[in-house]
Design a protein around this motif. Structure first.
Motif, short mmCIF file in Angstrom:
data_model
loop_
_atom_site.label_atom_id
_atom_site.label_comp_id
_atom_site.label_asym_id
_atom_site.label_seq_id
_atom_site.Cartn_x
_atom_site.Cartn_y
_atom_site.Cartn_z
N LEU A 74 85.21 -28.24 -14.50
CA LEU A 74 84.34 -27.76 -13.43
C LEU A 74 82.89 -27.72 -13.88
O LEU A 74 81.99 -28.08 -13.11
CB LEU A 74 84.80 -26.37 -12.96
CG LEU A 74 86.20 -26.33 -12.32
CD1 LEU A 74 86.57 -24.91 -11.96
CD2 LEU A 74 86.25 -27.22 -11.08
N ARG A 75 82.68 -27.32 -15.12
CA ARG A 75 81.32 -27.30 -15.64
C ARG A 75 80.76 -28.71 -15.72
O ARG A 75 79.62 -28.96 -15.32
CB ARG A 75 81.30 -26.65 -17.02
CG ARG A 75 79.90 -26.50 -17.57
CD ARG A 75 79.88 -25.80 -18.88
NE ARG A 75 80.71 -26.54 -19.83
CZ ARG A 75 80.98 -26.14 -21.06
NH1 ARG A 75 80.52 -25.00 -21.49
NH2 ARG A 75 81.74 -26.85 -21.85
N GLU A 76 81.57 -29.65 -16.20
CA GLU A 76 81.12 -31.04 -16.26
C GLU A 76 80.87 -31.58 -14.86
O GLU A 76 79.92 -32.32 -14.63
CB GLU A 76 82.16 -31.91 -16.99
CG GLU A 76 82.34 -31.58 -18.43
CD GLU A 76 81.09 -31.84 -19.24
OE1 GLU A 76 80.37 -32.80 -18.93
OE2 GLU A 76 80.83 -31.08 -20.18
N MET A 77 81.72 -31.20 -13.92
CA MET A 77 81.52 -31.65 -12.54
C MET A 77 80.22 -31.09 -11.98
O MET A 77 79.47 -31.80 -11.30
CB MET A 77 82.70 -31.21 -11.66
CG MET A 77 83.98 -31.97 -11.91
SD MET A 77 83.82 -33.69 -11.47
CE MET A 77 83.73 -33.58 -9.71
N ARG A 78 79.93 -29.82 -12.29
CA ARG A 78 78.67 -29.23 -11.81
C ARG A 78 77.47 -29.94 -12.45
O ARG A 78 76.49 -30.25 -11.77
CB ARG A 78 78.64 -27.74 -12.13
CG ARG A 78 79.49 -26.90 -11.21
CD ARG A 78 79.17 -25.42 -11.37
NE ARG A 78 79.40 -24.93 -12.71
CZ ARG A 78 80.54 -24.40 -13.15
NH1 ARG A 78 81.56 -24.30 -12.34
NH2 ARG A 78 80.65 -23.99 -14.39
N VAL A 79 77.58 -30.22 -13.76
CA VAL A 79 76.47 -30.91 -14.44
C VAL A 79 76.27 -32.30 -13.84
O VAL A 79 75.16 -32.72 -13.54
CB VAL A 79 76.75 -30.99 -15.96
CG1 VAL A 79 75.77 -31.94 -16.63
CG2 VAL A 79 76.67 -29.61 -16.59
N LYS A 84 73.42 -36.01 -10.37
CA LYS A 84 73.43 -36.90 -9.21
C LYS A 84 72.39 -36.47 -8.18
O LYS A 84 71.64 -37.30 -7.65
CB LYS A 84 74.83 -36.91 -8.58
CG LYS A 84 74.95 -37.78 -7.36
CD LYS A 84 76.33 -37.64 -6.77
CE LYS A 84 76.31 -38.09 -5.33
NZ LYS A 84 77.49 -37.69 -4.61
N ASN A 85 72.30 -35.16 -7.94
CA ASN A 85 71.30 -34.66 -6.99
C ASN A 85 69.88 -34.92 -7.49
O ASN A 85 69.00 -35.31 -6.72
CB ASN A 85 71.51 -33.17 -6.74
CG ASN A 85 72.78 -32.88 -5.97
OD1 ASN A 85 73.30 -33.76 -5.29
ND2 ASN A 85 73.31 -31.67 -6.11
N MET A 86 69.66 -34.70 -8.80
CA MET A 86 68.33 -34.95 -9.37
C MET A 86 67.96 -36.42 -9.25
O MET A 86 66.83 -36.77 -8.87
CB MET A 86 68.29 -34.53 -10.84
CG MET A 86 67.64 -33.20 -11.05
SD MET A 86 67.62 -32.61 -12.77
CE MET A 86 67.60 -34.02 -13.76
N ILE A 87 68.90 -37.30 -9.57
CA ILE A 87 68.63 -38.74 -9.47
C ILE A 87 68.35 -39.14 -8.04
O ILE A 87 67.42 -39.90 -7.75
CB ILE A 87 69.81 -39.55 -10.07
CG1 ILE A 87 69.86 -39.35 -11.58
CG2 ILE A 87 69.70 -41.01 -9.73
CD1 ILE A 87 71.09 -39.91 -12.23
N HIS A 88 69.15 -38.58 -7.12
CA HIS A 88 68.94 -38.90 -5.70
C HIS A 88 67.56 -38.42 -5.24
O HIS A 88 66.83 -39.16 -4.58
CB HIS A 88 70.05 -38.25 -4.86
CG HIS A 88 69.90 -38.49 -3.40
ND1 HIS A 88 70.13 -39.72 -2.83
CD2 HIS A 88 69.52 -37.66 -2.39
CE1 HIS A 88 69.90 -39.63 -1.53
NE2 HIS A 88 69.54 -38.39 -1.24
N GLU A 89 67.20 -37.20 -5.62
CA GLU A 89 65.89 -36.67 -5.21
C GLU A 89 64.76 -37.47 -5.85
O GLU A 89 63.74 -37.75 -5.22
CB GLU A 89 65.78 -35.20 -5.61
CG GLU A 89 64.51 -34.56 -5.12
CD GLU A 89 64.48 -33.06 -5.37
OE1 GLU A 89 63.38 -32.51 -5.36
OE2 GLU A 89 65.55 -32.47 -5.56
N THR A 90 64.97 -37.86 -7.12
CA THR A 90 63.95 -38.67 -7.78
C THR A 90 63.77 -40.01 -7.08
O THR A 90 62.65 -40.44 -6.83
CB THR A 90 64.33 -38.90 -9.26
OG1 THR A 90 64.48 -37.64 -9.91
CG2 THR A 90 63.27 -39.71 -9.99
N ASN A 91 64.89 -40.65 -6.76
CA ASN A 91 64.81 -41.95 -6.10
C ASN A 91 64.25 -41.84 -4.69
O ASN A 91 63.51 -42.72 -4.24
CB ASN A 91 66.19 -42.61 -6.04
CG ASN A 91 66.61 -43.14 -7.39
OD1 ASN A 91 65.79 -43.42 -8.24
ND2 ASN A 91 67.91 -43.28 -7.59
#
Length: 196
Positions: A74-79, A84-91
């Motif tokens: 679960l921790r790895e999934m959250r990370v 994924k969210n950071m990359i999406h927001e960056t893109n």
């Protein structure tokens, strides 16, 4: 002697003990009565515990996977979700904004650089013109000084010739004057003759 672990049923065919009932198969370990069956059952348990490690390993593997998935998964999934969210927001937001800002600022920088280059070219041209004028002035001044020096030297030569001529004339006049004085002295009686 049976423990609390997982058991693997072992089916054994025992040889007829004491020649009884030719060719009958004995029940598997569940029917108990004879000591041979109990021994076979215990041997099967010992064999499965000592030599057959698959159930233990499978249990440990299941426990490890369960712990890994529950605690770490679960921790790895959250990370991974955060990444994924950071990359999406960056893109989607940051990169276009950076690109737009860079293009706007780059245009301004290029304009300023062009203006600075033009100013430097103008300054360099002015400096070259100023140096050329200065060099031309120096050359003209040097030529003028050379002409003045030549005129001065000619004038000095002429004055020297005049002075030499005046000196020669003065020397001739003095010679003539002294010659006349000597003639006059010769006409006069000697001073020794005049005294009584």
């Amino acid at each position: 002697m049976s423990g609390g672990g997982t058991e693997t049923p072992v089916v054994c065919e025992a040889a007829p003990a004491g020649g009884g009932g030719g060719g009958k198969k004995k029940d598997s370990l569940g029917t108990g009565g004879s000591p041979a069956h109990l021994i076979i059952k215990d041997l099967g348990e010992i064999h499965s515990r000592l030599l057959d490690h698959r159930p233990v390993i499978q249990g440990e593997t299941r426990y490890f996977v369960k712990e890994f998935e529950e605690k770490r998964g679960l921790r790895e999934m959250r990370v991974l979700e955060n990444l994924k969210n950071m990359i999406h927001e960056t893109n989607e937001h940051t990169l276009p904004m950076c690109r737009e800002t860079m293009q706007d600022n780059l245009t301004q920088v290029l304009q300023r650089l062009q203006a600075a280059t033009d100013s430097v070219c103008r300054l360099q041209q002015r400096e070259q013109e100023r140096k050329k004028m200065h060099n031309d002035h120096l050359i003209a001044s040097e030529k003028q000084h050379i002409m003045q020096w030549e005129d001065f030297m000619k004038e000095q030569h002429n004055k020297q010739a005049e002075v030499d001529e005046e000196h020669r004339k003065a020397m001739e006049r003095l010679k003539e004057q002294y010659a006349e004085m000597e003639k006059g002295l010769a006409k006069c009686p000697a001073f020794g003759e005049l005294e009584p």
